[in-house]
Write a protein that holds these residues in place. Structure first.
Motif, PDB file in Angstrom:
ATOM      1  N   GLU A 194       0.805  -1.233   0.000  1.00 50.06           N
ATOM      2  CA  GLU A 194       0.000   0.000   0.000  1.00 50.06           C
ATOM      3  C   GLU A 194       0.836   1.281   0.000  1.00 50.06           C
ATOM      4  O   GLU A 194       0.387   2.322   0.455  1.00 50.06           O
ATOM      5  CB  GLU A 194      -0.990   0.017   1.168  1.00 50.06           C
ATOM      6  CG  GLU A 194      -2.027  -1.081   1.092  1.00 50.06           C
ATOM      7  CD  GLU A 194      -2.901  -1.004  -0.155  1.00 50.06           C
ATOM      8  OE1 GLU A 194      -3.330   0.101  -0.530  1.00 50.06           O
ATOM      9  OE2 GLU A 194      -3.135  -2.058  -0.766  1.00 50.06           O
ATOM     10  N   LYS A 195       2.063   1.217  -0.528  1.00 49.02           N
ATOM     11  CA  LYS A 195       2.884   2.419  -0.676  1.00 49.02           C
ATOM     12  C   LYS A 195       2.637   2.986  -2.074  1.00 49.02           C
ATOM     13  O   LYS A 195       2.504   2.231  -3.039  1.00 49.02           O
ATOM     14  CB  LYS A 195       4.365   2.086  -0.504  1.00 49.02           C
ATOM     15  CG  LYS A 195       4.697   1.626   0.897  1.00 49.02           C
ATOM     16  CD  LYS A 195       6.151   1.293   1.027  1.00 49.02           C
ATOM     17  CE  LYS A 195       6.455   0.808   2.440  1.00 49.02           C
ATOM     18  NZ  LYS A 195       7.831   0.370   2.573  1.00 49.02           N
ATOM     19  N   ARG A 196       2.563   4.321  -2.146  1.00 54.08           N
ATOM     20  CA  ARG A 196       2.356   4.945  -3.455  1.00 54.08           C
ATOM     21  C   ARG A 196       3.551   4.667  -4.351  1.00 54.08           C
ATOM     22  O   ARG A 196       4.699   4.682  -3.901  1.00 54.08           O
ATOM     23  CB  ARG A 196       2.166   6.452  -3.315  1.00 54.08           C
ATOM     24  CG  ARG A 196       0.766   6.823  -2.901  1.00 54.08           C
ATOM     25  CD  ARG A 196       0.493   8.273  -3.047  1.00 54.08           C
ATOM     26  NE  ARG A 196       1.476   9.043  -2.275  1.00 54.08           N
ATOM     27  CZ  ARG A 196       1.485  10.339  -2.159  1.00 54.08           C
ATOM     28  NH1 ARG A 196       0.589  11.064  -2.769  1.00 54.08           N
ATOM     29  NH2 ARG A 196       2.394  10.949  -1.442  1.00 54.08           N
ATOM     30  N   ALA A 197       3.262   4.415  -5.629  1.00 53.20           N
ATOM     31  CA  ALA A 197       4.318   4.059  -6.568  1.00 53.20           C
ATOM     32  C   ALA A 197       4.120   4.734  -7.918  1.00 53.20           C
ATOM     33  O   ALA A 197       2.996   4.849  -8.401  1.00 53.20           O
ATOM     34  CB  ALA A 197       4.336   2.537  -6.765  1.00 53.20           C
ATOM     35  N   GLU A 198       5.232   5.172  -8.485  1.00 54.51           N
ATOM     36  CA  GLU A 198       5.290   5.609  -9.881  1.00 54.51           C
ATOM     37  C   GLU A 198       6.334   4.712 -10.521  1.00 54.51           C
ATOM     38  O   GLU A 198       7.497   4.703 -10.106  1.00 54.51           O
ATOM     39  CB  GLU A 198       5.722   7.074  -9.980  1.00 54.51           C
ATOM     40  CG  GLU A 198       5.871   7.545 -11.409  1.00 54.51           C
ATOM     41  CD  GLU A 198       6.364   8.975 -11.522  1.00 54.51           C
ATOM     42  OE1 GLU A 198       6.494   9.437 -12.651  1.00 54.51           O
ATOM     43  OE2 GLU A 198       6.616   9.623 -10.481  1.00 54.51           O
ATOM     44  N   VAL A 199       5.913   3.909 -11.498  1.00 54.16           N
ATOM     45  CA  VAL A 199       6.797   2.893 -12.041  1.00 54.16           C
ATOM     46  C   VAL A 199       6.783   2.947 -13.569  1.00 54.16           C
ATOM     47  O   VAL A 199       5.724   3.034 -14.185  1.00 54.16           O
ATOM     48  CB  VAL A 199       6.385   1.474 -11.574  1.00 54.16           C
ATOM     49  CG1 VAL A 199       7.415   0.442 -12.004  1.00 54.16           C
ATOM     50  CG2 VAL A 199       6.186   1.431 -10.062  1.00 54.16           C
ATOM     51  N   TYR A 200       7.994   2.889 -14.152  1.00 56.83           N
ATOM     52  CA  TYR A 200       8.161   2.830 -15.601  1.00 56.83           C
ATOM     53  C   TYR A 200       8.565   1.409 -15.983  1.00 56.83           C
ATOM     54  O   TYR A 200       9.435   0.815 -15.337  1.00 56.83           O
ATOM     55  CB  TYR A 200       9.259   3.790 -16.062  1.00 56.83           C
ATOM     56  CG  TYR A 200       8.918   5.240 -15.866  1.00 56.83           C
ATOM     57  CD1 TYR A 200       8.289   5.954 -16.878  1.00 56.83           C
ATOM     58  CD2 TYR A 200       9.233   5.907 -14.685  1.00 56.83           C
ATOM     59  CE1 TYR A 200       7.981   7.300 -16.718  1.00 56.83           C
ATOM     60  CE2 TYR A 200       8.931   7.248 -14.522  1.00 56.83           C
ATOM     61  CZ  TYR A 200       8.311   7.935 -15.538  1.00 56.83           C
ATOM     62  OH  TYR A 200       8.006   9.270 -15.372  1.00 56.83           O
ATOM     63  N   PHE A 201       7.939   0.883 -17.019  1.00 55.00           N
ATOM     64  CA  PHE A 201       8.191  -0.478 -17.467  1.00 55.00           C
ATOM     65  C   PHE A 201       8.670  -0.506 -18.908  1.00 55.00           C
ATOM     66  O   PHE A 201       8.208   0.287 -19.738  1.00 55.00           O
ATOM     67  CB  PHE A 201       6.899  -1.312 -17.398  1.00 55.00           C
ATOM     68  CG  PHE A 201       6.349  -1.472 -16.019  1.00 55.00           C
ATOM     69  CD1 PHE A 201       6.737  -2.538 -15.225  1.00 55.00           C
ATOM     70  CD2 PHE A 201       5.449  -0.560 -15.504  1.00 55.00           C
ATOM     71  CE1 PHE A 201       6.217  -2.696 -13.940  1.00 55.00           C
ATOM     72  CE2 PHE A 201       4.928  -0.698 -14.230  1.00 55.00           C
ATOM     73  CZ  PHE A 201       5.315  -1.771 -13.446  1.00 55.00           C
ATOM     74  N   ASN A 202       9.548  -1.461 -19.202  1.00 56.59           N
ATOM     75  CA  ASN A 202       9.908  -1.738 -20.585  1.00 56.59           C
ATOM     76  C   ASN A 202       8.669  -2.341 -21.232  1.00 56.59           C
ATOM     77  O   ASN A 202       8.164  -3.365 -20.768  1.00 56.59           O
ATOM     78  CB  ASN A 202      11.078  -2.724 -20.639  1.00 56.59           C
ATOM     79  CG  ASN A 202      11.488  -3.066 -22.039  1.00 56.59           C
ATOM     80  OD1 ASN A 202      10.675  -3.426 -22.874  1.00 56.59           O
ATOM     81  ND2 ASN A 202      12.783  -2.980 -22.303  1.00 56.59           N
ATOM     82  N   PRO A 203       8.142  -1.741 -22.294  1.00 57.63           N
ATOM     83  CA  PRO A 203       6.890  -2.222 -22.869  1.00 57.63           C
ATOM     84  C   PRO A 203       7.028  -3.498 -23.697  1.00 57.63           C
ATOM     85  O   PRO A 203       6.025  -4.095 -24.067  1.00 57.63           O
ATOM     86  CB  PRO A 203       6.447  -1.052 -23.744  1.00 57.63           C
ATOM     87  CG  PRO A 203       7.717  -0.376 -24.115  1.00 57.63           C
ATOM     88  CD  PRO A 203       8.623  -0.527 -22.934  1.00 57.63           C
TER      89      PRO A 203
END
Length: 90
Positions: A69-78
């Motif tokens: 339940e921690k806020r996250a901003e995540v970038y992924f290799n598509p």
């Protein structure tokens, strides 16, 4: 004139913190990317809850929460679905 120069200097110094660019996630063309539905399923498998899902540059990006339940901003290799960069609030 000095005030104007000071304002310009301050804006130049602050601009890197004001506008964060997305990381470089892939060089593959979009027709090689996972579908958005497949990526959302992969994100869920990794334990994230998605609040917002979007394309950002050449990445898939989510705003959401970790399984803790921690806020996250995540970038992924598509293409692979691997995490490229993550900012998790502690």
């Amino acid at each position: 004139m000095k005030l104007k120069a000071a304002v310009v200097a301050a804006l130049v110094l602050l601009s890197p913190t004001l506008a964060m660019a997305s990381p470089n996630c892939t060089t593959e063309a979009q027709d090689k990317w996972m579908s958005e539905d497949a990526m959302k399923a992969k994100v869920a498998e990794l334990g994230y809850t998605i609040k917002t899902f979007q394309v950002s540059g050449n990445c898939y990006e989510i705003y959401g929460f970790t399984k803790d339940e921690k806020r996250a901003e995540v970038y992924f290799n598509p293409v692979t679905g691997d995490v490229v960069e993550a900012e998790i609030d502690g």
